[in-house]
Design a protein around this motif. Sequence first.
Motif, short mmCIF file in Angstrom:
data_model
loop_
_atom_site.label_atom_id
_atom_site.label_comp_id
_atom_site.label_asym_id
_atom_site.label_seq_id
_atom_site.Cartn_x
_atom_site.Cartn_y
_atom_site.Cartn_z
N SER A 57 0.82 -1.22 0.00
CA SER A 57 0.00 0.00 0.00
C SER A 57 0.85 1.26 0.00
N SER A 58 0.55 2.15 -0.91
CA SER A 58 1.15 3.48 -0.92
C SER A 58 0.31 4.36 -0.01
N GLY A 59 0.60 5.63 -0.01
CA GLY A 59 -0.26 6.57 0.70
C GLY A 59 0.39 7.25 1.88
N ALA A 60 1.58 6.76 2.31
CA ALA A 60 2.20 7.33 3.51
C ALA A 60 2.44 8.84 3.36
N ILE A 61 3.06 9.21 2.25
CA ILE A 61 3.41 10.62 2.08
C ILE A 61 2.14 11.47 1.94
N GLY A 62 1.20 10.99 1.12
CA GLY A 62 -0.05 11.73 0.89
C GLY A 62 -0.85 11.93 2.18
N VAL A 141 2.86 -3.88 3.12
CA VAL A 141 4.22 -3.46 2.78
C VAL A 141 4.24 -2.05 2.21
N ASN A 142 5.27 -1.31 2.52
CA ASN A 142 5.53 -0.04 1.84
C ASN A 142 7.03 0.18 1.82
N GLU A 143 7.46 1.11 1.00
CA GLU A 143 8.86 1.50 1.03
C GLU A 143 9.09 2.23 2.35
N ASN A 144 10.28 2.08 2.93
CA ASN A 144 10.56 2.80 4.17
C ASN A 144 10.97 4.24 3.81
N ASP A 145 9.96 5.03 3.44
CA ASP A 145 10.22 6.38 2.91
C ASP A 145 10.91 7.29 3.92
N THR A 146 10.76 7.00 5.19
CA THR A 146 11.34 7.86 6.22
C THR A 146 12.86 7.86 6.18
N ASP A 156 9.20 3.61 -6.56
CA ASP A 156 7.77 3.46 -6.82
C ASP A 156 7.33 2.08 -6.35
N ASN A 157 6.09 2.00 -5.97
CA ASN A 157 5.61 0.74 -5.38
C ASN A 157 5.25 -0.32 -6.42
N ASP A 158 5.25 0.05 -7.72
CA ASP A 158 5.03 -0.98 -8.75
C ASP A 158 6.20 -1.97 -8.71
N GLY A 218 -0.28 7.91 -9.91
CA GLY A 218 0.76 7.41 -9.00
C GLY A 218 2.16 7.85 -9.36
N THR A 219 3.12 7.16 -8.78
CA THR A 219 4.52 7.49 -9.04
C THR A 219 4.96 6.81 -10.33
N GLY A 220 4.50 5.59 -10.53
CA GLY A 220 4.96 4.85 -11.71
C GLY A 220 3.93 4.94 -12.82
#
Length: 284
Positions: A57-62, A141-146, A156-158, A218-220
């Motif tokens: 899942s994306s969405g952390a930054i948003g 799961v998400n990228e550890n953007d922090t 990108d999460n793709d 999205g990003t991708g």
Amino acid sequence: MRKERERLLKKKRIVVKVGTSSLVHTKTGYINLTKLEKLVRVLTDIKNRGIEVVLVSSGAIGVGRKALGIQGKPDTLAKKQACAAVGQGQLMMIYQKLFAEYGQISAQVLMTKTTILKTLNRTNAENTFEELLKMGVIPIVNENDTVSTEEIEFGDNDNLSAVVAALVHADLLILLSDIDGLYTDDPNQNKDATLIPVVNEIDATLVKMAKGVSSDFGTGGMATKIGAGRIANDSGADMVIANGADFGILNEIMDGKEVGTLFLAHKNPDFNMMDYIEKKTYLQ
Ligand code: GLU
């Protein structure tokens, strides 16, 4: 039912990727709780069919941006990372509350490219996923953007979701975004563009075609989605790109209905995830 879709009825372990655009109200950017609720219900029900599920899942930054009252995209890396730190926590709080309503345990897994490139980290991540799935948990799961910056980020999460599919030996990856699937041409520019129901093999022509499709989701864009398809298909997983406007589409996909574009797996006996990530061969 189309013959190629029959294989979707036999899936045992799937990875579902949901982009930010499918999780927020387009007009305001605030989280769409009604949609999130449905996503959680449908995923729990897929799990109830006896299929193991991993959610990317994306969405952390948003979500973090909205919580902090930041207008527009964060203009510095530190701000973006601060947004992710706030948003990821909020997102997980909502996911865990909603999953708990259906008696489903969920877990957070945050990764960077280093998680995959370093053998010890990769093995640890693989073992953790395996244990969680054995326990009946749905990992989110998400990228550890922090902490991730350019050198260590997937970006990108793709791609992240394809890597996760390969890591957990999933047999299906589903990418949900705001486009119905892969078209013969850009559907925004060309009225005659038609949706491609099945892709037998991602070849150079297809990669070239996807690069030409402009996309604002999205990003991708489509090119990254095709890149993700290469990783997933070579690792042995089928991939479906479909529209996440209504998460009920996940049931349709699992029932073998003709929605989205299905990319058929071609297990490469020499599949090595590191080649794809380090040399970016999936983009060629
Ligand atoms: N990791 C980013 C986030 O959670 C999203 C990246 C993407 O959408 O591809 O905000």
